[in-house]
Design a protein around this motif. Sequence first.
Motif, PDB file in Angstrom:
ATOM      1  N   GLY A   1       0.819  -1.215   0.000  1.00  0.00           N
ATOM      2  CA  GLY A   1       0.000   0.000   0.000  1.00  0.00           C
ATOM      3  C   GLY A   1       0.846   1.255   0.000  1.00  0.00           C
ATOM      4  N   ALA A   2       1.972   1.197   0.706  1.00  0.00           N
ATOM      5  CA  ALA A   2       2.875   2.346   0.739  1.00  0.00           C
ATOM      6  C   ALA A   2       3.501   2.593  -0.628  1.00  0.00           C
ATOM      7  CB  ALA A   2       3.972   2.118   1.783  1.00  0.00           C
TER       8      ALA A   2
ATOM      9  N   ALA B   1      -1.436  15.050   2.103  1.00  0.00           N
ATOM     10  CA  ALA B   1      -1.972  14.772   3.439  1.00  0.00           C
ATOM     11  C   ALA B   1      -3.029  13.672   3.378  1.00  0.00           C
ATOM     12  CB  ALA B   1      -2.562  16.044   4.045  1.00  0.00           C
ATOM     13  N   GLU B   2      -3.870  13.707   2.325  1.00  0.00           N
ATOM     14  CA  GLU B   2      -4.888  12.668   2.165  1.00  0.00           C
ATOM     15  C   GLU B   2      -4.249  11.301   1.926  1.00  0.00           C
ATOM     16  OE1 GLU B   2      -8.131  12.741   2.513  1.00  0.00           O
ATOM     17  OE2 GLU B   2      -8.219  14.878   2.973  1.00  0.00           O
ATOM     18  N   VAL B   3      -3.240  11.249   1.065  1.00  0.00           N
ATOM     19  CA  VAL B   3      -2.564   9.980   0.789  1.00  0.00           C
ATOM     20  C   VAL B   3      -1.892   9.452   2.052  1.00  0.00           C
ATOM     21  CG1 VAL B   3      -0.717   8.850  -0.523  1.00  0.00           C
ATOM     22  CG2 VAL B   3      -2.218  10.506  -1.656  1.00  0.00           C
ATOM     23  N   PHE B   4      -1.222  10.329   2.778  1.00  0.00           N
ATOM     24  CA  PHE B   4      -0.557   9.911   4.013  1.00  0.00           C
ATOM     25  C   PHE B   4      -1.566   9.356   5.018  1.00  0.00           C
ATOM     26  CE2 PHE B   4       1.094  10.545   8.284  1.00  0.00           C
ATOM     27  CZ  PHE B   4       2.356   9.986   8.172  1.00  0.00           C
TER      28      PHE B   4
ATOM     29  N   CYS C   1      -2.715   5.953   4.114  1.00  0.00           N
ATOM     30  CA  CYS C   1      -1.707   4.918   4.377  1.00  0.00           C
ATOM     31  C   CYS C   1      -1.580   4.604   5.866  1.00  0.00           C
ATOM     32  CB  CYS C   1      -0.337   5.361   3.842  1.00  0.00           C
ATOM     33  SG  CYS C   1      -0.173   5.375   2.049  1.00  0.00           S
ATOM     34  N   VAL C   2      -1.433   5.643   6.675  1.00  0.00           N
ATOM     35  CA  VAL C   2      -1.057   5.431   8.074  1.00  0.00           C
ATOM     36  C   VAL C   2      -2.177   4.826   8.906  1.00  0.00           C
ATOM     37  CG1 VAL C   2      -1.727   7.679   9.065  1.00  0.00           C
ATOM     38  CG2 VAL C   2       0.347   6.505   9.890  1.00  0.00           C
TER      39      VAL C   2
END
Length: 272
Positions: A216-217, A241-244, A247-248
């Motif tokens: 996914g990363a 920010a949305e992608v991070f 992921c997290v």
Amino acid sequence: MEIATGQHEALALARRGMRLDVLFTRPERRNAMSAALNREMRALFAALADDRSVRLVVLRGAGGWFCSGGDMRERDQSLHDQAADPRVAARERNRLGGELFRAVNHAPQVVVAVVEGAAMGGGFGLACAADITLARPDAQFAMPEASIGVAPAQIAPYVVRRLGLSQARRLALTAARIDGREAASLGLAHHLCEDDAAIEARLAEIERAVRRCGPGALAGTKRVLNAASLLDDAAMIEFAAEVFADCVTTEEGIEGTRSFLEKRRPAWAGEA
């Protein structure tokens, strides 16, 4: 969509765990990009778009040739045989080529191109759309389109992003041919490999590195990298920010944080 390994009309697919080897199988035409090859490649990358079990895709050509570009015989025949307006036919064929390069560029997997023999025209474009390109020192790279009266229309964005506008202009406007060593000096090829043993060793090294990264990363990283040159600063901050956050907050992201804090390998990396 399930990925069917084995021999297809223009491709042969072999699965090795998280790695998928994609072989162009038209050596008698120096793996020229036929309608069948384009169609099968687009279908493959459509299937890969939501498949996180594959983390590494290796593109290579049979017979010691990567890809000599568009199939000129087939293109000429399609322009003369079709009842439809030849301009409409040419536009559609070219558009489908663009869809293929876009699919390779946006694949959530790490895509490696192994260039032997020649990467001409569309083959040049594939080498630029791939994330990592390996090349034999004697491999030949070129955009010969202008020398045969056409423009490198669909590959141009990927060439510019890989090489910058200045070098893209030089190569496209002179139809210059360069070898693997010059390709490496320009940043088109990332690694030079003298022989098959060196190619396999480098692929094994890349596979080990990719295995350490969460699937996914990898997908999220490619989304951010592809957006970086297209969005303005404010839009990029919000998109990143949305992608991070995506992921997290996943199981993978939580596992990654825990494995770091617990000083162990994350689950996706397998055993040491």
